[in-house]
Design a protein around this motif. Structure first.
Motif: not given
Length: 66
Positions: A11-17, A27-39
């Protein structure tokens, strides 16, 4: 770790991104997560302009207790 829960660090990484002007896909690529998770995380916790990692974590904890 797709499919797992977001951590406080995620969550901190999402906020920073978001603060750095990155898009959800990057952001999702950097976290290794699906884009839908971040959105979805951003949408349920204040949107791109209002997202704050600490508030998102508290809100998630409140929702989990229900």
């Amino acid at each position: 770790m797709p499919g797992g829960r977001l951590t406080a660090e995620d969550r901190r990484d999402i906020g920073a991104g978001l603060a750095g002007g990155l898009g959800y896909a990057e952001i999702a690529r950097r976290l290794g997560r699906p884009t839908s998770t971040v959105s979805r995380e951003v949408a349920r916790n204040g949107g791109a302009d209002g997202y704050r990692a600490d508030r998102a974590l508290r809100a998630t904890e409140r929702r989990a207790r229900r």
